[in-house]
Design a protein around this motif. Sequence first.
Motif, short mmCIF file in Angstrom:
data_model
loop_
_atom_site.label_atom_id
_atom_site.label_comp_id
_atom_site.label_asym_id
_atom_site.label_seq_id
_atom_site.Cartn_x
_atom_site.Cartn_y
_atom_site.Cartn_z
N HIS A 468 0.85 -1.20 0.00
CA HIS A 468 0.00 0.00 0.00
C HIS A 468 0.88 1.24 0.00
O HIS A 468 1.90 1.29 0.70
CB HIS A 468 -0.91 0.04 1.22
CG HIS A 468 -1.78 1.26 1.28
ND1 HIS A 468 -2.93 1.39 0.53
CD2 HIS A 468 -1.65 2.43 1.98
CE1 HIS A 468 -3.47 2.57 0.76
NE2 HIS A 468 -2.72 3.22 1.64
N GLN A 469 0.47 2.26 -0.78
CA GLN A 469 1.22 3.50 -0.83
C GLN A 469 0.31 4.65 -0.40
O GLN A 469 -0.81 4.79 -0.88
CB GLN A 469 1.76 3.78 -2.23
CG GLN A 469 2.62 5.06 -2.30
CD GLN A 469 3.36 5.18 -3.61
OE1 GLN A 469 3.40 4.24 -4.40
NE2 GLN A 469 3.96 6.34 -3.83
N THR A 470 0.80 5.48 0.52
CA THR A 470 0.05 6.64 0.99
C THR A 470 0.38 7.86 0.13
O THR A 470 1.31 7.84 -0.68
CB THR A 470 0.38 6.93 2.47
OG1 THR A 470 1.80 7.15 2.60
CG2 THR A 470 -0.02 5.76 3.35
N ASP A 471 -0.36 8.95 0.34
CA ASP A 471 -0.18 10.15 -0.49
C ASP A 471 1.20 10.77 -0.33
O ASP A 471 1.71 11.43 -1.24
CB ASP A 471 -1.26 11.19 -0.13
CG ASP A 471 -2.64 10.74 -0.58
OD1 ASP A 471 -2.71 9.88 -1.48
OD2 ASP A 471 -3.63 11.24 -0.02
N ARG A 474 4.97 7.04 1.18
CA ARG A 474 5.39 5.89 1.98
C ARG A 474 4.75 4.62 1.42
O ARG A 474 3.54 4.57 1.17
CB ARG A 474 4.99 6.06 3.45
CG ARG A 474 5.88 7.00 4.23
CD ARG A 474 5.41 7.14 5.68
NE ARG A 474 4.17 7.92 5.78
CZ ARG A 474 3.56 8.20 6.93
NH1 ARG A 474 4.08 7.73 8.07
NH2 ARG A 474 2.46 8.91 6.95
N VAL A 475 5.56 3.59 1.26
CA VAL A 475 5.07 2.30 0.80
C VAL A 475 5.13 1.33 1.98
O VAL A 475 6.20 1.11 2.56
CB VAL A 475 5.91 1.76 -0.38
CG1 VAL A 475 5.45 0.35 -0.75
CG2 VAL A 475 5.79 2.69 -1.59
N PHE A 476 3.99 0.75 2.29
CA PHE A 476 3.89 -0.21 3.40
C PHE A 476 3.92 -1.61 2.80
O PHE A 476 3.16 -1.93 1.88
CB PHE A 476 2.62 0.03 4.19
CG PHE A 476 2.64 1.29 5.01
CD1 PHE A 476 2.94 1.25 6.36
CD2 PHE A 476 2.38 2.52 4.42
CE1 PHE A 476 2.96 2.41 7.12
CE2 PHE A 476 2.41 3.69 5.16
CZ PHE A 476 2.70 3.63 6.52
N ILE A 477 4.79 -2.42 3.34
CA ILE A 477 5.03 -3.77 2.81
C ILE A 477 4.64 -4.77 3.89
O ILE A 477 5.27 -4.84 4.95
CB ILE A 477 6.51 -3.95 2.42
CG1 ILE A 477 6.94 -2.85 1.45
CG2 ILE A 477 6.73 -5.34 1.83
CD1 ILE A 477 8.44 -2.80 1.22
N GLY A 478 3.57 -5.53 3.63
CA GLY A 478 3.13 -6.54 4.59
C GLY A 478 3.74 -7.88 4.27
O GLY A 478 3.66 -8.36 3.14
#
Length: 967
Positions: A468-471, A474-478
């Motif tokens: 998921h990438q926020t505005d 930042r890219v969140f990697i699960g």
Amino acid sequence: MPLLTVYRSGVTSLLWLLSGLLVTPVIATTNDIVSLDNYFSESWSTVDGLPHNTVNAIAQTPDGYLWFATWEGVARFNGRRFDIFERSAVTGLPDSGIRTLSVAQNGDLLVAGSRGGIARVNGHQWQSYPPLGVLINKALVDSQQRLWLATEGEGVVMQTPNGSRRQFTEDNGLPANAANSVFEDSKGRIWVGTRAGLAVIDPDLVLRHPFPEQITSPVFALAANAQQQLLIGTERGLFLLNEQQQLTQLLADVPVATLLPEASGVLWIGTVDRGLLRLYNNTVEQLSIEQGLPNNRVLALLRDKERSLWVGTNGGIFRLRDAPFTTYTSEQGLADNYVRTVMSDQADCVYVGSSRGLDQICNGIIRNIDLSSHAKGQSVLSLAMGQQQSLWIGTYTDGLLHYADGKVIAHYSSEDGLAANEVRAILPRADGSVLVGTAQGLSLIRDGQITTPVEAVALPSPFIMALHQTDDGRVFIGSGAGVSVWQNDRVTQLDFSVLDQAEYAFGFVEDPAAGILWMTTDRGLVAFDLATEQLALIGRSHGMPFDKLFQLVIDEQQHFWISTNRGVLRLGREQALDVVYGRRDQINYELFGESDGMASAQANGGSSPAASLHNDGSVWVATSVGASKVQPARLSSFSAVIPPVVLEKLVADGKHYSLQQSVKLAAGTSRIELEYAGLGYIMPHRIQYRTMLEGFEQDWVARGTQANVQYTNLAPGHYTFNVAASYPDGGWSPVAATISFSIAPHLWQRPLFQALVILFLVALVIAIVRWRLASLKRSELKLKRQVAEKTAELAALARLDSLTGLANRRAFDEAMQHELKRAKRQQEPLCLALLDIDHFKQVNDNWSHSVGDEVLKRVAATLQQHCRDIDSLARWGGEEFVILLPDTSLPLAQEVCDRLRQRVADTCFTDIVPDLTVTLSIGLATLQVKDDGKQLLIDADRALYQAKNSGRNTVISHNSFTSDESL
């Protein structure tokens, strides 16, 4: 799951498929068929508590109970449990075989069957009637409250309200004595279906056989459609009798066992051997064993108050009902049932990825997308929408596919530099690049080129399941070991150790309004504040039922839908935020599963997305048996139905009581249990209850889904128990189920007894107070006496010499004053003697003062022992003693003193000091007429002085040495 196979009556299809024919062929269109997509099927048999699998009749009484007639009794169903009523003293039935059920206009249930048994049920009360002695196939109470009974060999019996009976048989013109059914039409006529045709009895009780040539086969079912036209179900087809008394055959060679016409124009037909048919707008649908029907012999049909269709078969009970969830499976055209990912295109379609391919569902129509040219296994793990409505497809073994314009336009695999061919997460970005999460790390595709933006060793685990990438970029990697954040070529790890040791992160959903990124993990729902970067967990400690959560979807009504291995959770977004920010500590939820329309409650996770929100507001979930969807807005329609509530059991101290309006319980009853049921059959396990015991509770008490309540140690008195029910988010029962009961008091709990006890206690208190006051008075007197005694004792001690125990000088002075007055008043002689121990100073000097004290005590004891009772002996001081001798002449006093002197001289002191002898010198004086006590002492002292000078150990009287001086 598709339940009904649709057969349209074009040209010859119905002839062949139903082995029958429509007398008048008609043409129908697809739009004429009512969609059954939202129908869900369930079944019950003896395994679930049904007494017998052949269900002959079904009825629903006004209180909401469902009743099923079987050959082993009638079963009453509350949605969760069957209660069986058979031949017993309660029912009064001669046999357990029940053939027919009928609900009278007043709500009573008529039960009839084998051996002609007849009973009427009102609430929990059974009333039996004299049996007919022959099987009753059908019972009916007509508009005139007459009871009509169709029997197996005795024709039709009519019983009037006053109890009189009339019988119609072949002798009266009945086609056969074996009657299968009776039905009253709108004109008050009674139609009778027999083994040999149809008969009618007009209001004047005249019997006719109207169609002796057209209907000759057994007539099993009679009913009227919405136009009040008679429907006649026979062994060889279905007939319609119109208002002009014209008979038309609707279906030929179809053995009709039961009929259920509906106001909508739908006609449900239960057949003898072909399952269930639905006839609507000249379209016939068939449901048989192949589509899940327990048995093709359908004997009973009922539409309940919640619009569910109940079907009684030879193999148990079957139900068709509307359900919150609809499931698409391979039977409807999916490539495979094992669905791993579902994704809305935010237009008209939903994509479904399964272990055997990819499907597109648009407006309920399923289309398979063939990927075989680039994916041998066609096992789809992940999906994502790219630019211009292109589709990115992640597979299990064939890498990543880019699909557009109906074809695969690009294919990336490990041979092209992809980290691995197992692609579980895809993130298309605004710049046109695509991040790809695989089982072996992260890859970046830009302009067709693959790079590795983050080395696998920089991640806590290379097994990536969500991106998921926020505005802010930042890219969140699960992954399988937590969540990493990648920004500006730097990777940081979120600290999950404080979140109940969470590890797996299955999915992300951003909540812009709250500024939170929600993460589904293997320890619950994690909230990540995008501004403060603080983490919070909603887990087991907050009431979540499971640890492992797969995918979160926020619907248009601001509810969370979360897929799990054990169903789909629904909870309020505001509640979740309240838990995150500490405004509450428990979360409320609903759990949906198989009973709600899902083919399987096991949702799938570990791929992305595992659930999706469609543009029509529906929520789609990937499960192990198909793709399930729910329309949250429709839940209100289920909640709008308010289930009636009934009391089922009252048990007090292990004893069951009849549920009458008022129950009297014995004194000492300590444990009372009440069971109740909300008679709703759509979501019976989620019915909520609230109770209030008037006389004990002041307000309603929420019981959740608990269907019983217990009270212990209630005080004697009168109580009224109330219970109401509702579906989640629905209204409460407008009329609560109520029962009153009273607990008798023990003798000691009765008011009169308590008044007597109070009077006794008051009298006892008064007596105790009086006794206490008297006791205090006695204590006071005793204390005064003790004080007086102590005072006297102290006074006595003040008048005694502490060493010798003789009277001291003070006491002697008082005695002398007393004797002086008495001697002068009575003119009696009074003598006084002063005694002094000879050479006492030598004793102290030679042997110590302690020896001297012992000598003084021994002399004092000797003197006290040999003094007369009338004499007063005292220690005068030092080694001197004084004796007052009242009423004693001087010669007598001389004798007394000489005797005392001799006694002392004879006393042994060797135990004190060896060879010690002690003697006394005594001076004696007598009271003269004008003397006072002072003068008497002076005279005695002079005499003592003279005795000392005369050699000691002697008695000298004052008169003797004064006489010598005068000479």
